[in-house]
Scaffold this motif. Structure first.
Motif, PDB file in Angstrom:
ATOM      1  N   GLN A 197      35.514  66.231 -21.877  1.00  0.00           N
ATOM      2  CA  GLN A 197      35.359  65.201 -22.984  1.00  0.00           C
ATOM      3  C   GLN A 197      36.474  63.545 -22.277  1.00  0.00           C
ATOM      4  O   GLN A 197      37.247  64.292 -21.585  1.00  0.00           O
ATOM      5  CB  GLN A 197      35.960  65.544 -24.401  1.00  0.00           C
ATOM      6  CG  GLN A 197      35.466  64.265 -24.943  1.00  0.00           C
ATOM      7  CD  GLN A 197      35.794  64.427 -26.021  1.00  0.00           C
ATOM      8  OE1 GLN A 197      37.666  64.569 -26.551  1.00  0.00           O
ATOM      9  NE2 GLN A 197      35.897  63.710 -27.827  1.00  0.00           N
ATOM     10  N   HIS A 216      35.459  68.784 -35.435  1.00  0.00           N
ATOM     11  CA  HIS A 216      37.064  67.867 -34.866  1.00  0.00           C
ATOM     12  C   HIS A 216      38.063  68.118 -36.026  1.00  0.00           C
ATOM     13  O   HIS A 216      38.574  67.203 -36.151  1.00  0.00           O
ATOM     14  CB  HIS A 216      36.143  66.435 -35.259  1.00  0.00           C
ATOM     15  CG  HIS A 216      34.811  66.477 -34.131  1.00  0.00           C
ATOM     16  ND1 HIS A 216      35.399  66.900 -32.802  1.00  0.00           N
ATOM     17  CD2 HIS A 216      33.532  66.815 -34.228  1.00  0.00           C
ATOM     18  CE1 HIS A 216      34.068  66.004 -32.129  1.00  0.00           C
ATOM     19  NE2 HIS A 216      32.745  67.024 -32.209  1.00  0.00           N
ATOM     20  N   THR A 268      43.872  67.105 -32.400  1.00  0.00           N
ATOM     21  CA  THR A 268      42.524  66.309 -33.403  1.00  0.00           C
ATOM     22  C   THR A 268      42.924  67.200 -35.057  1.00  0.00           C
ATOM     23  O   THR A 268      42.894  66.013 -35.706  1.00  0.00           O
ATOM     24  CB  THR A 268      41.053  66.928 -32.754  1.00  0.00           C
ATOM     25  OG1 THR A 268      41.399  67.137 -31.231  1.00  0.00           O
ATOM     26  CG2 THR A 268      40.411  66.181 -33.419  1.00  0.00           C
TER      27      THR A 268
HETATM   28  N1  LIG Z   1      32.959  69.668 -30.015  1.00  0.00           N
HETATM   29  C1  LIG Z   1      34.172  69.143 -30.804  1.00  0.00           C
HETATM   30  N2  LIG Z   1      35.158  69.292 -29.248  1.00  0.00           N
HETATM   31  C2  LIG Z   1      36.653  69.352 -30.431  1.00  0.00           C
HETATM   32  C3  LIG Z   1      36.757  69.346 -31.685  1.00  0.00           C
HETATM   33  N3  LIG Z   1      37.840  69.557 -32.221  1.00  0.00           N
HETATM   34  C4  LIG Z   1      38.758  69.188 -31.048  1.00  0.00           C
HETATM   35  N4  LIG Z   1      37.463  68.943 -29.834  1.00  0.00           N
HETATM   36  C5  LIG Z   1      36.913  68.759 -28.407  1.00  0.00           C
HETATM   37  O1  LIG Z   1      38.856  69.500 -27.780  1.00  0.00           O
HETATM   38  C6  LIG Z   1      39.264  68.936 -26.829  1.00  0.00           C
HETATM   39  C7  LIG Z   1      41.462  69.285 -27.379  1.00  0.00           C
HETATM   40  O2  LIG Z   1      41.507  69.443 -28.570  1.00  0.00           O
HETATM   41  P1  LIG Z   1      43.018  69.191 -28.630  1.00  0.00           P
HETATM   42  O3  LIG Z   1      42.726  68.307 -30.391  1.00  0.00           O
HETATM   43  O4  LIG Z   1      43.767  67.957 -27.464  1.00  0.00           O
HETATM   44  O5  LIG Z   1      43.461  70.588 -28.245  1.00  0.00           O
HETATM   45  P2  LIG Z   1      44.892  71.183 -28.704  1.00  0.00           P
HETATM   46  O6  LIG Z   1      45.166  72.079 -29.217  1.00  0.00           O
HETATM   47  O7  LIG Z   1      46.052  70.074 -29.145  1.00  0.00           O
HETATM   48  O8  LIG Z   1      45.186  70.950 -27.319  1.00  0.00           O
HETATM   49  P3  LIG Z   1      46.300  71.498 -26.592  1.00  0.00           P
HETATM   50  O9  LIG Z   1      48.016  70.685 -27.087  1.00  0.00           O
HETATM   51  O10 LIG Z   1      46.308  71.188 -25.235  1.00  0.00           O
HETATM   52  O11 LIG Z   1      46.144  73.584 -26.825  1.00  0.00           O
HETATM   53  C8  LIG Z   1      39.636  67.400 -26.683  1.00  0.00           C
HETATM   54  O12 LIG Z   1      38.490  66.987 -26.245  1.00  0.00           O
HETATM   55  C9  LIG Z   1      39.200  67.121 -28.210  1.00  0.00           C
HETATM   56  O13 LIG Z   1      38.249  66.402 -28.707  1.00  0.00           O
HETATM   57  C10 LIG Z   1      35.058  70.135 -32.686  1.00  0.00           C
HETATM   58  O14 LIG Z   1      35.364  70.759 -33.801  1.00  0.00           O
HETATM   59  N5  LIG Z   1      34.280  70.543 -31.793  1.00  0.00           N
END
Ligand SMILES: Nc1nc2c(ncn2[C@@H]2O[C@H](COP(=O)(O)OP(=O)(O)OP(=O)(O)O)[C@@H](O)[C@H]2O)c(=O)[nH]1
Length: 342
Positions: free
Chosen positions: A306, A214, A20
């Protein structure tokens, strides 16, 4: 000699929000020519696909390289160095390289690789950015379950390490040049202040904590830290400094194919109890919903689920539902598969 190309390492535990954050970074890169190296623990690349389909000019398909062959920190020689060398050999090399490690990777061995003769004169680590899931920290995800640990130690006297989650969390923090305290939308003021205070005690002096929702932190803040992290490895302690093997034996991953699902909410309702019953750390993938031309993205971090449609299925790509499941070793694959496919 030409200036070194800066590389930013984005690390942080499973589901913290690395992808994200990188999506936001791409949208604010102001035309800077970036290359992305995406590493995932699971056997199906989800993050690379999500980033590739963001349709941003800064992020052309050929600028996203996936390293899905195990955790980047353990495949440095075989995968990572050759990938960097290929990027450097391009007619138009990238102006900045962004590397998303898997959520289970130790950042230090990766940073160390930038000291290898093949690349040290041409690339430098601009900064290690550690993304933290504020809600998960506040819920005590990375604090060991003392009772469980005591039981394990009683059963195995040789056991001398902390819980695998705690070790990774500490290593990722200790290597950081900047910490993004993400998911602050899920925290009230009191929890946010408690998490911030706790984090501050685990960082090297001078490392800033930036609060985010996010991952909305602009490229101007994230890039250009000028840390040259490869030159001060000694200041970044790791649980694995003594040369102990780090082979991810503590975690495992598999995927489940589900065919077409009837509707997204029913799928989420089915996932939630399975995730909770089996303590699944991370579940993610794409789903085909009956009668819908769009692909559904499914994301779960612990019990927080989500889903959203991201783009239309392409004519040439196989449709269906594939979910990657990641947890600590000992997942009951049969029971999880059965429950999800029921
Ligand atoms: N509520 C909320 N959800 C978030 C936020 N940032 C990310 N998410 C959610 O968290 C989930 C994981 O986000 P990613 O960005 O895929 O996380 P990642 O660190 O890349 O995950 P991996 O690569 O699997 O380790 C998704 O459903 C996002 O939409 C935030 O600030 N608030």
């Amino acid at each position: 000699m030409p200036a070194k190309i800066p590389a930013t390492v984005v690390t942080g535990f499973l589901g913290a929000g690395k992808t994200t954050l990188i999506r936001h970074l791409l949208q604010t890169a102001n035309g800077r020519r970036l290359a992305l190296i995406i590493n995932e623990f699971g056997d199906v690349g989800v993050d690379g696909d999500l980033l590739r389909s963001c349709g941003d000019a800064t992020c052309r398909e050929e600028d996203v390289v996936e390293l899905a062959n195990g955790c980047i920190c353990c495949t440095v020689a075989d995968d990572f160095i050759p990938t960097i060398e290929k990027l450097l050999a391009r007619d138009e090399p990238p102006e900045h390289i962004v590397i998303e490690t898997s959520g289970l990777a130790l950042p230090k061995p990766l940073v160390k690789a930038f000291g290898w003769p093949e690349i040290r004169t041409r690339v430098t680590v601009d900064g290690v950015i550690t993304v933290i899931d504020g809600a998960a920290v506040s819920e005590g995800r990375f604090v060991p379950d003392e009772e469980a640990l005591a039981a394990q130690r009683a059963a195995d006297e040789a056991l001398d390490h902390d819980s695998p989650l705690e070790e990774l969390f500490e290593d990722q923090l200790a290597c950081a040049d900047m910490v993004i305290l993400n998911k602050t939308d899920l925290l009230d003021d009191e929890s946010l202040s408690a998490v911030s205070t706790d984090l501050a005690t685990q960082l090297r002096p001078g490392v800033k904590v930036v609060k985010a929702r996010h991952g909305a932190i602009d490229a101007a803040v994230l890039l250009g830290l000028g840390a040259a992290a490869e030159d001060d490895l000694a200041a970044r302690p790791s649980h694995h400094d003594a040369g102990e093997e780090h082979d991810h034996d503590d975690f495992e991953s598999f995927h489940v194919d589900l065919g077409t699902v009837a509707d997204p909410d029913a799928l989420a309702r089915k996932l939630k109890p399975v995730i909770e019953a089996h303590d699944i750390l991370r579940l993610k993938g794409f789903a085909e919903v009956a009668g819908k031309p769009m692909r559904l993205v499914v994301q779960a971090v612990g019990g927080r689920i989500q889903h959203y449609y991201d783009r239309a299925w392409r004519t040439e790509e196989p449709r269906g539902t594939t979910l990657v499941v990641i947890g600590e070793r000992g997942l009951d694959r049969d029971a999880i598969t059965k429950a999800l496919t029921a």
